[in-house]
Write an enzyme that holds these catalytic residues in place. Structure first.
Site, PDB file in Angstrom:
ATOM      1  N   TYR A  86       0.818  -1.221   0.000  1.00 33.63           N
ATOM      2  CA  TYR A  86       0.000   0.000   0.000  1.00 33.63           C
ATOM      3  C   TYR A  86       0.852   1.271   0.000  1.00 33.63           C
ATOM      4  CZ  TYR A  86      -3.605  -3.309   1.639  1.00 33.63           C
ATOM      5  OH  TYR A  86      -4.453  -4.373   1.796  1.00 33.63           O
TER       6      TYR A  86
ATOM      7  N   HIS B  83       0.855 -11.790   2.116  1.00 35.23           N
ATOM      8  CA  HIS B  83      -0.209 -11.088   1.403  1.00 35.23           C
ATOM      9  C   HIS B  83      -0.895 -11.965   0.351  1.00 35.23           C
ATOM     10  CE1 HIS B  83      -1.398  -6.706   0.192  1.00 35.23           C
ATOM     11  NE2 HIS B  83      -2.423  -7.522   0.096  1.00 35.23           N
TER      12      HIS B  83
END
Length: 264
Positions: free
Chosen positions: A48, A99
């Site tokens: 992010y 992730h």
């Protein structure tokens, strides 16, 4: 706020604040506003590119912090976590997730072994995965005997991944929903809109309340105070069994909006 008990014995807030696609320069203010409302779980990730801003927003508050390992670092998860901790300004995170399994890279089992070591060192108090399908879960559990505490997956009314939920439940893994509201079409769906009118809530609140009623952890993103406050208020929404069943019936096996974990 309700806590969910993880399989490592720790309690994790059920409702959290997602920060995907909130720029680093803006996310500190969003996180601070969320904490002021009462949020006590903030979710970010190396991908992010906003961990520094999240850390600024957190300050010294005692808040559950989740971040994630991107698959270009599966071979050096320790260095990746060090980098994330430096950006966050924290000595440890509450939850560190792989992730994506990125099966083509062939390193997610190695990454899981390193996460186990990082937990033993206290750098990640709980460890888990994201976007893992049952076969990926089996691979890491068979290799190490260590079960993830959390599996964060795409989950919303039109894509409920019941097979993954079932596998998580069988292992005692908490399912956490990302993209929990789906996209705009879900919020405008007449079934959601009808229930929202019946209970005096917004469509987004109805969907979040559904996640909570199902025992899922949920991390909706909000970029402004009104949406933050609305998401927080979803905890007060009570759905009937019939309303929950109506949302359950919206499931579409072809409703995936994000990448397929087999191909990511």
């Amino acid at each position: 706020m309700t806590d969910l008990t993880l399989n490592d014995g720790r309690g994790m807030p059920q409702l959290g604040l997602g920060t995907y696609q909130i720029p680093d320069a803006q996310v500190a203010a969003v996180v601070r506003a969320g904490l002021d409302l009462g949020f006590r779980l903030v979710d970010t990730a190396a991908l992010y590119h906003n961990e520094r801003g999240v850390g600024e927003g957190l300050g010294n508050d005692d808040v559950w912090v989740t971040t994630k390992l991107w698959h270009d670092q599966h071979g050096d998860a320790a260095a990746a976590l060090d980098a994330s901790l430096a950006l966050l300004g924290r000595e440890h995170v509450d939850l560190y997730l792989i992730h994506w399994p990125h099966p083509a890279g062939g390193r997610f089992v190695d990454a899981w072994k390193t996460l186990i070591e990082l937990r033993a060192r206290g750098l990640a108090q709980s460890i888990g995965v994201s976007n893992f399908l049952p076969e990926h879960l089996d691979a890491i559990i068979d290799a190490t005997g260590v079960v993830p505490a959390v599996n964060q997956i795409e989950l919303h009314p039109t894509f409920q991944q019941r097979d993954v939920q079932d596998a998580n439940r069988a292992h005692g893994i908490v399912t956490q929903s990302w993209s929990p509201l789906g996209q705009g079409a879900t919020l405008k769906d007449e079934r959601i809109v009808r229930i929202a009118g019946d209970v005096g809530a917004t469509p987004a609140q109805v969907i979040i309340a559904w996640h909570l009623a199902k025992g899922l952890s949920v991390i909706p993103k909000a970029g402004d105070l009104n949406h933050l406050a609305s998401n927080w208020g979803a905890q007060e929404v009570r759905l009937s069994d019939e309303q929950i069943a109506a949302i359950d019936a919206m499931d579409d096996p072809d409703g995936r909006m994000g990448p397929d974990p087999r191909e990511m």
